[in-house]
Design an enzyme around this catalytic site. Structure first.
Site, PDB file in Angstrom:
ATOM      1  N   CYS A   8       0.871  -1.173   0.000  1.00  0.00           N
ATOM      2  CA  CYS A   8       0.000   0.000   0.000  1.00  0.00           C
ATOM      3  C   CYS A   8       0.907   1.222   0.000  1.00  0.00           C
ATOM      4  O   CYS A   8       1.574   1.513   0.987  1.00  0.00           O
ATOM      5  CB  CYS A   8      -0.915  -0.003   1.228  1.00  0.00           C
ATOM      6  SG  CYS A   8      -1.976   1.464   1.340  1.00  0.00           S
ATOM      7  N   GLU A  25      -4.033   1.069  -5.756  1.00  0.00           N
ATOM      8  CA  GLU A  25      -3.056   0.129  -6.300  1.00  0.00           C
ATOM      9  C   GLU A  25      -3.039   0.283  -7.812  1.00  0.00           C
ATOM     10  O   GLU A  25      -4.002   0.769  -8.405  1.00  0.00           O
ATOM     11  CB  GLU A  25      -3.382  -1.318  -5.914  1.00  0.00           C
ATOM     12  CG  GLU A  25      -3.308  -1.620  -4.433  1.00  0.00           C
ATOM     13  CD  GLU A  25      -1.896  -1.608  -3.864  1.00  0.00           C
ATOM     14  OE1 GLU A  25      -0.937  -1.358  -4.643  1.00  0.00           O
ATOM     15  OE2 GLU A  25      -1.745  -1.821  -2.651  1.00  0.00           O
TER      16      GLU A  25
END
Length: 235
Positions: free
Chosen positions: A2, A106
């Site tokens: 992340c 993402e």
């Protein structure tokens, strides 16, 4: 992993949701939070039964580090190895925190290009990443407090885009995760699992998110990619 996320809820709402208090200034909505920036975290006061909100540097710098530079490489900690990696081992036992968010990003590889996606819980509600924190003293004697987001294997929503996802904790797990008296890494590690895919969704966004200088609502605005790549929604 992340590497970017979003927290657009105002400070008062975050405090209410996490039943926390803070002396920090107000939090302006952020749509493109990046490593090394100050981010809100929720920690349990070890002397009193209250949760406290504070700002920590994103990218954990362990106590024994020589300088801050390594923190940019420690924005995430793998949940499978955190109990054995020196930089995270003690933090998993003694210094756990919640990192509030309402979305994360993402990138899906497509040949030489990368398509960004936004991931949300339900329709953009508040949630908490499982976090670790530490403190490091700089050459002037000032303490720098920093944090890392734990990651795990992906669920059905994230797996099509990336092979890792941040650990999102259920609210029922907050007390155990923050409990300063719980020093058994095995017990808390049981909380570090993929989040329920039925409560998540993803949708494609534009490349505005790619630059850290951009930090506005357009960063997480959905875009159309065609029928074969429409947003994957789970009821």
């Amino acid at each position: 992993m992340c590497g970017r996320y979003r927290l657009t809820h105002r400070k008062q709402l975050v405090e209410q949701y996490f039943d926390s208090v803070s002396d920090e200034p107000d939090w302006n909505p952020r749509y493109n939070i990046a490593p090394t920036q100050p981010v809100p975290v929720i920690r349990q006061n070890p002397q009193e039964p209250r949760r406290e909100w504070s700002l920590l540097r994103w990218g954990l710098v362990p106590l024994w580090a020589k300088d801050l530079s390594g923190g940019a490489k420690m924005i995430n900690a793998r949940s499978e190895t955190a109990a054995t990696i020196p930089a995270f081992r003690d933090a998993l036992k003694l210094r756990r925190c919640l990192i509030p968010a309402d979305g994360f990003y993402e990138w899906e590889k497509r040949g030489k290009a990368k398509q960004p996606y936004c991931f949300e819980v339900n329709d953009g509600e508040l949630f908490a990443f499982a976090g670790l924190w530490d403190r490091w003293k700089d050459p002037s004697g000032q303490w720098v407090k920093s944090c890392s987001i734990l990651t795990t294997t992906p669920n059905a929503v994230t797996s099509a885009v990336h092979d890792r996802m941040p650990v999102i904790l259920d609210p029922d797990s907050f007390d155990l995760w923050l409990d300063p008296g719980m020093k058994d890494a095995t017990v808390v590690s049981d909380l570090l699992k993929p989040y329920d895919a039925r409560r998540m969704r993803r949708y494609p966004i534009g490349t505005r998110i790619n630059s850290v200088v951009n930090d506005d609502e357009e960063c997480s605005a959905p875009v159309e990619l065609g029928a074969q790549t429409q947003a994957c929604l789970f009821p």
